[in-house]
Scaffold this motif. Structure first.
Motif, PDB file in Angstrom:
ATOM      1  N   LEU A   1      21.641  57.378  24.156  1.00  0.00           N
ATOM      2  CA  LEU A   1      23.031  57.665  24.525  1.00  0.00           C
ATOM      3  C   LEU A   1      24.035  57.238  23.469  1.00  0.00           C
ATOM      4  N   VAL A   2      23.588  56.425  22.491  1.00  0.00           N
ATOM      5  CA  VAL A   2      24.534  55.899  21.502  1.00  0.00           C
ATOM      6  C   VAL A   2      24.106  56.305  20.090  1.00  0.00           C
ATOM      7  N   ASP A   3      25.053  56.176  19.172  1.00  0.00           N
ATOM      8  CA  ASP A   3      24.786  56.508  17.772  1.00  0.00           C
ATOM      9  C   ASP A   3      24.582  55.251  16.937  1.00  0.00           C
ATOM     10  N   CYS A   4      25.279  54.185  17.320  1.00  0.00           N
ATOM     11  CA  CYS A   4      25.273  52.967  16.499  1.00  0.00           C
ATOM     12  C   CYS A   4      25.131  51.741  17.383  1.00  0.00           C
ATOM     13  N   ILE A   5      24.727  50.655  16.734  1.00  0.00           N
ATOM     14  CA  ILE A   5      24.790  49.333  17.362  1.00  0.00           C
ATOM     15  C   ILE A   5      25.622  48.455  16.438  1.00  0.00           C
ATOM     16  N   SER A   6      26.466  47.598  17.025  1.00  0.00           N
ATOM     17  CA  SER A   6      27.371  46.829  16.164  1.00  0.00           C
ATOM     18  C   SER A   6      26.733  45.536  15.676  1.00  0.00           C
ATOM     19  N   LEU A   7      27.236  45.074  14.539  1.00  0.00           N
ATOM     20  CA  LEU A   7      26.840  43.776  13.976  1.00  0.00           C
ATOM     21  C   LEU A   7      28.112  43.085  13.519  1.00  0.00           C
ATOM     22  N   HIS A   8      28.283  41.825  13.912  1.00  0.00           N
ATOM     23  CA  HIS A   8      29.437  41.028  13.464  1.00  0.00           C
ATOM     24  C   HIS A   8      28.936  39.886  12.593  1.00  0.00           C
ATOM     25  N   ALA A   9      29.614  39.616  11.486  1.00  0.00           N
ATOM     26  CA  ALA A   9      29.177  38.530  10.594  1.00  0.00           C
ATOM     27  C   ALA A   9      30.379  37.914   9.894  1.00  0.00           C
ATOM     28  N   TYR A  10      30.564  36.611  10.111  1.00  0.00           N
ATOM     29  CA  TYR A  10      31.650  35.867   9.458  1.00  0.00           C
ATOM     30  C   TYR A  10      31.034  34.722   8.659  1.00  0.00           C
ATOM     31  N   TYR A  11      31.647  34.405   7.525  1.00  0.00           N
ATOM     32  CA  TYR A  11      31.126  33.355   6.645  1.00  0.00           C
ATOM     33  C   TYR A  11      32.242  32.425   6.219  1.00  0.00           C
ATOM     34  N   GLU A  12      31.872  31.167   5.928  1.00  0.00           N
ATOM     35  CA  GLU A  12      32.867  30.193   5.471  1.00  0.00           C
ATOM     36  C   GLU A  12      32.183  29.175   4.572  1.00  0.00           C
ATOM     37  N   GLU A  13      32.998  28.518   3.734  1.00  0.00           N
ATOM     38  CA  GLU A  13      32.489  27.427   2.910  1.00  0.00           C
ATOM     39  C   GLU A  13      32.582  26.168   3.762  1.00  0.00           C
ATOM     40  N   ILE A  14      31.429  25.564   4.038  1.00  0.00           N
ATOM     41  CA  ILE A  14      31.431  24.382   4.911  1.00  0.00           C
ATOM     42  C   ILE A  14      31.066  23.143   4.092  1.00  0.00           C
ATOM     43  N   GLY A  15      31.844  22.099   4.253  1.00  0.00           N
ATOM     44  CA  GLY A  15      31.547  20.797   3.635  1.00  0.00           C
ATOM     45  C   GLY A  15      31.406  20.867   2.125  1.00  0.00           C
ATOM     46  N   GLY A  16      32.162  21.736   1.485  1.00  0.00           N
ATOM     47  CA  GLY A  16      32.144  21.811   0.024  1.00  0.00           C
ATOM     48  C   GLY A  16      30.876  22.456  -0.541  1.00  0.00           C
ATOM     49  N   ASP A  17      30.064  23.091   0.316  1.00  0.00           N
ATOM     50  CA  ASP A  17      28.831  23.735  -0.166  1.00  0.00           C
ATOM     51  C   ASP A  17      29.163  25.157  -0.661  1.00  0.00           C
ATOM     52  N   LEU A  18      29.770  25.194  -1.861  1.00  0.00           N
ATOM     53  CA  LEU A  18      30.209  26.471  -2.433  1.00  0.00           C
ATOM     54  C   LEU A  18      29.019  27.383  -2.739  1.00  0.00           C
ATOM     55  N   GLU A  19      27.902  26.778  -3.191  1.00  0.00           N
ATOM     56  CA  GLU A  19      26.733  27.600  -3.572  1.00  0.00           C
ATOM     57  C   GLU A  19      26.212  28.401  -2.375  1.00  0.00           C
ATOM     58  N   SER A  20      26.047  27.720  -1.218  1.00  0.00           N
ATOM     59  CA  SER A  20      25.562  28.449  -0.029  1.00  0.00           C
ATOM     60  C   SER A  20      26.559  29.533   0.359  1.00  0.00           C
ATOM     61  N   PHE A  21      27.844  29.174   0.289  1.00  0.00           N
ATOM     62  CA  PHE A  21      28.881  30.140   0.665  1.00  0.00           C
ATOM     63  C   PHE A  21      28.795  31.387  -0.221  1.00  0.00           C
ATOM     64  N   LEU A  22      28.595  31.162  -1.521  1.00  0.00           N
ATOM     65  CA  LEU A  22      28.537  32.309  -2.445  1.00  0.00           C
ATOM     66  C   LEU A  22      27.310  33.187  -2.186  1.00  0.00           C
ATOM     67  N   ALA A  23      26.342  32.643  -1.455  1.00  0.00           N
ATOM     68  CA  ALA A  23      25.130  33.417  -1.141  1.00  0.00           C
ATOM     69  C   ALA A  23      25.216  34.082   0.234  1.00  0.00           C
ATOM     70  N   SER A  24      26.404  34.129   0.823  1.00  0.00           N
ATOM     71  CA  SER A  24      26.566  34.670   2.185  1.00  0.00           C
ATOM     72  C   SER A  24      26.010  36.087   2.342  1.00  0.00           C
ATOM     73  N   SER A  25      26.118  36.883   1.275  1.00  0.00           N
ATOM     74  CA  SER A  25      25.685  38.281   1.419  1.00  0.00           C
ATOM     75  C   SER A  25      24.176  38.387   1.629  1.00  0.00           C
ATOM     76  N   VAL A  26      23.448  37.341   1.202  1.00  0.00           N
ATOM     77  CA  VAL A  26      21.996  37.324   1.460  1.00  0.00           C
ATOM     78  C   VAL A  26      21.785  37.297   2.975  1.00  0.00           C
ATOM     79  N   ASP A  27      22.585  36.491   3.658  1.00  0.00           N
ATOM     80  CA  ASP A  27      22.475  36.401   5.113  1.00  0.00           C
ATOM     81  C   ASP A  27      22.871  37.719   5.773  1.00  0.00           C
ATOM     82  N   LEU A  28      23.939  38.350   5.253  1.00  0.00           N
ATOM     83  CA  LEU A  28      24.360  39.635   5.834  1.00  0.00           C
ATOM     84  C   LEU A  28      23.239  40.668   5.691  1.00  0.00           C
ATOM     85  N   GLU A  29      22.609  40.692   4.509  1.00  0.00           N
ATOM     86  CA  GLU A  29      21.518  41.668   4.322  1.00  0.00           C
ATOM     87  C   GLU A  29      20.366  41.399   5.284  1.00  0.00           C
TER      88      GLU A  29
END
Ligand code: AHR
Length: 515
Positions: free
Chosen positions: A235-263
């Motif tokens: 009955l549907v064409d798509c299913i939704s996905l929501h993804a938000y990212y933030e730099e937590i506790g000064g961990d810039l490296e993990s934050f910069l890798a957020s797109s790995v999580d999105l993929e």
């Protein structure tokens, strides 16, 4: 200087650049609508109260589709509150954001605004406190030409031509306990199915989005999609996905890798959807609508004292984005492009003021946040088909996601003979020299635009709206090799011209003949 080798693989065309990838969300939340897109009395407002300075920035951003009216707001919203004479509209409590909703701006204003902004509407239905009958009423009001009570009501409200809304979201984040009318997957799946079935009786060509889980970190992620699609698959064409990212506790490296999580999240949704399809013996593929994504400093919002006052359009989540945030937004766009075979629409959440690329001051100016630039540059440069760039890049170990490549890149190839290369350098200290093998094409370099800053936490503010802006980057083409220099924490787009005589088909042919 880190050296990275990449190869533009013309044979690995993922799919066409979907224009709906460049969508955004306008929610009745904070100052997204009121004093955001709509501010009667502002010196740049038109006769309808729409801020023209914002409309100009929306056009420059390249937004193609706008999701409305929420977000969480929609789950207790009555659409008819926002239709018809403004002076007769009720004022109500908005439970999602603990606010007073005056309903001065509603469906009719939003549709007029989309026409002014030349964007497609993506309408979200309330499946929290409401269900199929109200969805049918809204569909009839919006899309039926005339001759029924509801369609005549719309005509009476000054809209003789049907709105023709094609894309409809069946609810929002219904697995979130914060959602008004929160449901189990089975409960929601059944309501979504009956709503979709009835809506298709009105118009079988509608594009319907089932509500996926509200995020990859939810315990329901994956199983929610399976159960919902068991109820709604055909009955549907798509299913939704929501993804938000933030730099937590000064961990810039993990934050910069957020797109790995999105993929990874996209692949998990696709796997869940395909498993249901296989079980049913249905060869049709369900697309993914990433209809909320962005950088959002959500932990700070969640740990703040909850509101006690019921206020009207008070500021909420007005992030002042940094250069690093912009680099992450650029890399999330690269991730979306890499999955255009399944991700056919996406909405940056949101568009104005609330976690947004555009900021306004009530009665004052509007300006571009850092995140505006990678979005606008990708929307304007990504044309034609998406092709993978296979990179041999060194890896970096990040706390949140393990080993990730320092560089990520993707290309688009247009029939005009223009190639765009998008790349990100996640290293926080080193420049990267990215060499891309172009195959047997002779290309000229038209443009290299880079977004980076010596201070990755620099921001644009009302006082310094141009503190972080993109600038000319370093690059060259030598024979079949493109060389680009990416500073630490940077995002870049390069444009090449391979001659207007080669269409996409031509590029593929030339490459395979020459291989
Ligand atoms: O975009 C802000 C909020 O994030 C939306 O209202 C909701 O859907 C999500 O949790």
């Amino acid at each position: 200087m880190l050296k990275v080798r990449g190869k533009l693989d013309y044979t690995a065309i993922i799919g066409p650049v979907q224009r709906r990838l460049f969508g955004a969300l306008v929610e009745h939340m904070g100052r997204s609508v009121y004093t955001g897109i709509y501010e009667p009395g502002h010196k740049r407002a038109d006769a309808s109260g729409f801020r023209c300075d914002v409309l100009e920035l929306v056009a420059e951003l390249g937004t193609t589709i706008v999701r409305y009216p929420g977000g969480n707001f929609v789950s207790s919203y009555r659409w008819e509150d926002g239709a018809g004479p403004v002076e007769e509209r009720p004022t109500r409590l908005d439970l999602a954001w603990h606010a007073i909703e005056t309903n001065e701006f509603g469906l009719d204003e939003f549709m007029r605004w989309t026409q002014r902004a030349q964007v497609e509407p993506m309408m979200v239905l309330n499946l929290g406190t409401r269900g199929m009958p109200e969805a049918l009423d809204l569909l009839e009001y919006a899309n039926h030409p005339g001759g029924t009570t509801l369609s005549e009501l719309r005509r009476g409200h000054g809209a003789p031509t049907p709105y023709g809304i094609r894309m409809w979201c069946l609810g929002n984040e219904m697995d979130g306990p914060w959602q008004v009318g929160h449901k189990t997957a089975r409960e929601y799946g059944r309501i979504a199915a009956e709503t979709a079935r009835a809506m298709r009786m009105v118009d079988p060509k509608l594009e319907l989005v089932a509500c996926g889980s509200s995020g990859p970190a939810m315990p329901t992620f994956g199983t929610w999609e399976t159960t919902v699609l068991e109820e709604t698959y055909d009955l549907v064409d798509c299913i939704s996905l929501h993804a938000y990212y933030e730099e937590i506790g000064g961990d810039l490296e993990s934050f910069l890798a957020s797109s790995v999580d999105l993929e990874r999240a996209i692949k998990r949704v696709v796997t869940a959807a395909d498993a249901v399809g296989a079980q049913r013996g249905d060869p049709r593929e369900i697309a993914v609508a990433v209809d909320e994504w962005n950088v959002w400093y959500l932990s700070a919002f969640q740990s703040a004292e909850p509101r006690t006052e019921w206020s009207r359009a008070a500021p909420l989540c007005e992030e002042a984005y940094t250069a690093a945030d912009a680099v992450v937004v650029g890399s999330l766009l690269i991730a979306l492009l890499k999955h255009v075979d399944r991700v056919t629409s996406a909405c940056l959440a949101q568009l104005v003021n609330v976690i947004a690329p555009i900021r306004t001051e009530p009665g004052g100016p509007a300006w571009r946040q850092t995140t505006f630039y990678p979005f606008a540059l990708t929307a304007s440069r990504a044309k034609g088909s998406v092709a993978l760039i296979a990179c041999e890049a060194p890896e970096m170990e990040v706390d949140k996601y393990g080993a990730v490549q320092v560089v990520d890149a993707v290309a688009t190839i247009a029939e005009t003979g223009h190639i765009a290369v998008f790349a990100v350098n996640r290293d926080t200290h080193e420049d990267v020299e990215l060499e891309v093998d172009l195959g047997n094409l002779s290309a000229s370099l038209c443009e290299v635009t880079v977004l980076s800053d010596a201070d990755p936490h620099a921001r644009n503010t009302r006082e310094t709206p141009d503190r972080v802006v993109p600038g000319a980057g370093r690059g060259s083409v030598d024979g079949r090799q493109l060389t680009l220099t990416l500073p630490p924490v940077s995002w870049l787009v390069a444009r090449l011209d391979v001659g207007s005589s080669f269409g996409t088909e031509g590029l593929l042919r030339v490459h395979s003949e020459g291989a």
